[in-house]
Design a protein around this motif. Structure first.
Motif, mmCIF file in Angstrom:
data_model
loop_
_atom_site.group_PDB
_atom_site.id
_atom_site.type_symbol
_atom_site.label_atom_id
_atom_site.label_comp_id
_atom_site.label_asym_id
_atom_site.label_seq_id
_atom_site.Cartn_x
_atom_site.Cartn_y
_atom_site.Cartn_z
ATOM 1 N N ASP A 47 0.819 -1.216 0.000
ATOM 2 C CA ASP A 47 0.000 0.000 0.000
ATOM 3 C C ASP A 47 0.852 1.265 0.000
ATOM 4 O OD1 ASP A 47 -2.435 -1.208 -0.265
ATOM 5 O OD2 ASP A 47 -3.123 -0.793 1.774
ATOM 6 N N TYR A 48 1.928 1.275 0.768
ATOM 7 C CA TYR A 48 2.806 2.454 0.756
ATOM 8 C C TYR A 48 3.402 2.672 -0.638
ATOM 9 C CZ TYR A 48 2.775 2.700 5.913
ATOM 10 O OH TYR A 48 2.422 2.829 7.236
ATOM 11 N N ARG A 49 3.799 1.585 -1.283
ATOM 12 C CA ARG A 49 4.362 1.709 -2.637
ATOM 13 C C ARG A 49 3.312 2.202 -3.626
ATOM 14 N NH1 ARG A 49 8.437 -3.457 -2.640
ATOM 15 N NH2 ARG A 49 10.260 -2.278 -1.948
ATOM 16 N N ARG A 50 2.094 1.692 -3.491
ATOM 17 C CA ARG A 50 1.010 2.138 -4.384
ATOM 18 C C ARG A 50 0.744 3.632 -4.177
ATOM 19 N NH1 ARG A 50 -1.519 2.358 -8.937
ATOM 20 N NH2 ARG A 50 -3.773 2.391 -8.817
ATOM 21 N N ALA A 51 0.731 4.077 -2.922
ATOM 22 C CA ALA A 51 0.512 5.500 -2.635
ATOM 23 C C ALA A 51 1.603 6.352 -3.278
ATOM 24 C CB ALA A 51 0.458 5.743 -1.131
ATOM 25 N N LEU A 52 2.853 5.914 -3.178
ATOM 26 C CA LEU A 52 3.967 6.665 -3.779
ATOM 27 C C LEU A 52 3.910 6.644 -5.299
ATOM 28 C CD1 LEU A 52 7.036 5.890 -1.506
ATOM 29 C CD2 LEU A 52 5.953 8.105 -1.900
ATOM 30 N N ALA A 53 3.468 5.541 -5.871
ATOM 31 C CA ALA A 53 3.328 5.484 -7.331
ATOM 32 C C ALA A 53 2.280 6.494 -7.799
ATOM 33 C CB ALA A 53 2.949 4.074 -7.771
ATOM 34 N N LEU A 54 1.223 6.656 -7.017
ATOM 35 C CA LEU A 54 0.155 7.605 -7.363
ATOM 36 C C LEU A 54 0.551 9.041 -7.059
ATOM 37 C CD1 LEU A 54 -2.840 5.555 -5.947
ATOM 38 C CD2 LEU A 54 -2.391 6.047 -8.375
ATOM 39 N N ASP A 55 1.308 9.223 -5.986
ATOM 40 C CA ASP A 55 1.683 10.566 -5.530
ATOM 41 C C ASP A 55 3.103 10.518 -4.958
ATOM 42 O OD1 ASP A 55 1.986 13.058 -4.429
ATOM 43 O OD2 ASP A 55 0.276 12.916 -3.071
ATOM 44 N N PRO A 56 4.112 10.744 -5.814
ATOM 45 C CA PRO A 56 5.506 10.630 -5.381
ATOM 46 C C PRO A 56 5.894 11.589 -4.242
ATOM 47 C CG PRO A 56 5.362 10.708 -7.779
ATOM 48 C CD PRO A 56 3.986 11.009 -7.243
ATOM 49 N N ASP A 57 5.093 12.607 -3.996
ATOM 50 C CA ASP A 57 5.380 13.555 -2.915
ATOM 51 C C ASP A 57 4.758 13.142 -1.583
ATOM 52 O OD1 ASP A 57 6.835 15.200 -4.635
ATOM 53 O OD2 ASP A 57 5.029 16.278 -5.262
ATOM 54 N N ARG A 58 4.137 12.000 -1.526
ATOM 55 C CA ARG A 58 3.449 11.517 -0.325
ATOM 56 C C ARG A 58 4.497 11.047 0.690
ATOM 57 N NH1 ARG A 58 -2.076 12.007 1.097
ATOM 58 N NH2 ARG A 58 -2.566 12.440 -1.023
ATOM 59 N N GLU A 59 4.989 11.994 1.484
ATOM 60 C CA GLU A 59 6.094 11.732 2.419
ATOM 61 C C GLU A 59 5.728 10.705 3.487
ATOM 62 O OE1 GLU A 59 9.921 11.847 3.410
ATOM 63 O OE2 GLU A 59 9.031 12.859 1.681
ATOM 64 N N VAL A 60 4.467 10.655 3.883
ATOM 65 C CA VAL A 60 4.034 9.701 4.909
ATOM 66 C C VAL A 60 4.255 8.265 4.428
ATOM 67 C CG1 VAL A 60 2.064 8.948 6.305
ATOM 68 C CG2 VAL A 60 2.356 11.360 5.802
ATOM 69 N N ALA A 61 4.007 8.024 3.149
ATOM 70 C CA ALA A 61 4.213 6.682 2.593
ATOM 71 C C ALA A 61 5.706 6.346 2.564
ATOM 72 C CB ALA A 61 3.618 6.592 1.190
ATOM 73 N N ARG A 62 6.508 7.310 2.201
ATOM 74 C CA ARG A 62 7.966 7.111 2.165
ATOM 75 C C ARG A 62 8.483 6.746 3.560
ATOM 76 N NH1 ARG A 62 10.245 8.637 -1.966
ATOM 77 N NH2 ARG A 62 8.836 10.353 -2.402
ATOM 78 N N LYS A 63 7.999 7.477 4.580
ATOM 79 C CA LYS A 63 8.416 7.204 5.964
ATOM 80 C C LYS A 63 7.924 5.835 6.433
ATOM 81 C CE LYS A 63 9.015 11.959 7.423
ATOM 82 N NZ LYS A 63 8.525 13.077 8.211
ATOM 83 N N GLY A 64 6.739 5.437 5.976
ATOM 84 C CA GLY A 64 6.216 4.115 6.316
ATOM 85 C C GLY A 64 7.131 3.022 5.791
ATOM 86 N N LEU A 65 7.565 3.167 4.548
ATOM 87 C CA LEU A 65 8.485 2.188 3.965
ATOM 88 C C LEU A 65 9.813 2.162 4.721
ATOM 89 C CD1 LEU A 65 7.798 2.706 0.164
ATOM 90 C CD2 LEU A 65 7.226 0.693 1.535
ATOM 91 N N GLN A 66 10.284 3.341 5.098
ATOM 92 C CA GLN A 66 11.541 3.408 5.845
ATOM 93 C C GLN A 66 11.414 2.721 7.213
ATOM 94 O OE1 GLN A 66 12.183 7.658 5.662
ATOM 95 N NE2 GLN A 66 13.300 7.524 3.716
ATOM 96 N N ARG A 67 10.274 2.920 7.875
ATOM 97 C CA ARG A 67 10.047 2.237 9.157
ATOM 98 C C ARG A 67 10.101 0.727 9.001
ATOM 99 N NH1 ARG A 67 6.035 5.976 9.753
ATOM 100 N NH2 ARG A 67 4.419 4.488 9.180
ATOM 101 N N LEU A 68 9.654 0.249 7.844
ATOM 102 C CA LEU A 68 9.629 -1.180 7.567
ATOM 103 C C LEU A 68 10.953 -1.679 6.989
ATOM 104 C CD1 LEU A 68 6.014 -1.346 6.131
ATOM 105 C CD2 LEU A 68 6.791 -2.210 8.346
ATOM 106 N N GLY A 69 11.929 -0.780 6.884
ATOM 107 C CA GLY A 69 13.247 -1.164 6.405
ATOM 108 C C GLY A 69 13.330 -1.397 4.924
ATOM 109 N N VAL A 70 12.452 -0.719 4.179
ATOM 110 C CA VAL A 70 12.382 -0.894 2.720
ATOM 111 C C VAL A 70 12.705 0.433 2.053
ATOM 112 C CG1 VAL A 70 10.825 -1.482 0.807
ATOM 113 C CG2 VAL A 70 10.612 -2.666 2.995
ATOM 114 N N GLU A 71 13.451 0.373 0.967
ATOM 115 C CA GLU A 71 13.729 1.583 0.199
ATOM 116 C C GLU A 71 12.463 2.007 -0.552
ATOM 117 O OE1 GLU A 71 16.440 3.668 -0.094
ATOM 118 O OE2 GLU A 71 17.070 2.545 1.662
ATOM 119 N N PRO A 72 12.162 3.276 -0.533
ATOM 120 C CA PRO A 72 10.969 3.757 -1.252
ATOM 121 C C PRO A 72 11.057 3.550 -2.759
ATOM 122 C CG PRO A 72 11.724 5.414 0.301
ATOM 123 C CD PRO A 72 12.740 4.314 0.297
#
Length: 170
Positions: free
Chosen positions: A145-170
């Protein structure tokens, strides 16, 4: 500042046409963005009084109530918005977000799913659902879901931070 320009424009529109509900709704949102909640509520109340058939005004007022720490009022406005226009996807996304904050995860996921069903490009709902999945320790769904949000809106910083919390590169 953009919001000051918006406030001036909407105020001019209201002055020219005092019965223009969208002018009040949009100015209310501009006040909301500036965290001037009482002014936002006054304008959104007026918009609803003028045009009780516009879901956007209820959702916007619900957002103000939510930010003011009045989730029950927010939920009531989101429910009214859904009654006014069941196809307005933001009603479900915002209500789902409030349910998420309240820890009512079943209701939250149901509403977020409905918002996404109506509008598959609704980045906000993917972010909130990602947060929900993260709370449930469903790492794969959260990442998706975080990746889908970023694909739709690359400026969605909350999604980027979510991926980082999970140890995944955005």
């Amino acid at each position: 500042d953009q919001s000051d320009l918006a406030l001036a424009d909407f105020s001019s529109a209201i002055k020219m046409s005092p019965g223009y509900a969208y002018g009040y709704s949009n100015r209310g949102v501009a006040y909301y963005k500036k965290k001037q909640y009482d002014l936002a509520l006054a304008d959104l109340d007026k918009a609803i009084q003028l045009r009780p058939d516009i879901a956007f005004s209820y959702v916007s007022r619900g957002n103000v109530y939510d930010d003011k720490g009045l989730p029950e009022r927010a939920l009531a406005d989101y429910a009214t918005a859904i009654g006014v226009d069941p196809g307005f996807y933001r009603s479900y996304g915002e209500r789902g977000s409030t349910y998420l904050k309240l820890g009512q995860l079943d209701k939250a996921v149901s509403d977020l799913n409905k918002g996404i069903e109506i509008n598959p490009n609704y980045a906000f709902a993917y972010v909130r659902r990602g947060e929900l999945y993260e709370k449930q320790n469903d790492r794969d769904k959260a990442i998706s879901d975080y990746r889908r949000a970023l694909a739709l809106d690359p400026d969605r910083e909350v999604a980027r931070k979510g991926l980082q919390r999970l140890g995944v590169e955005p």
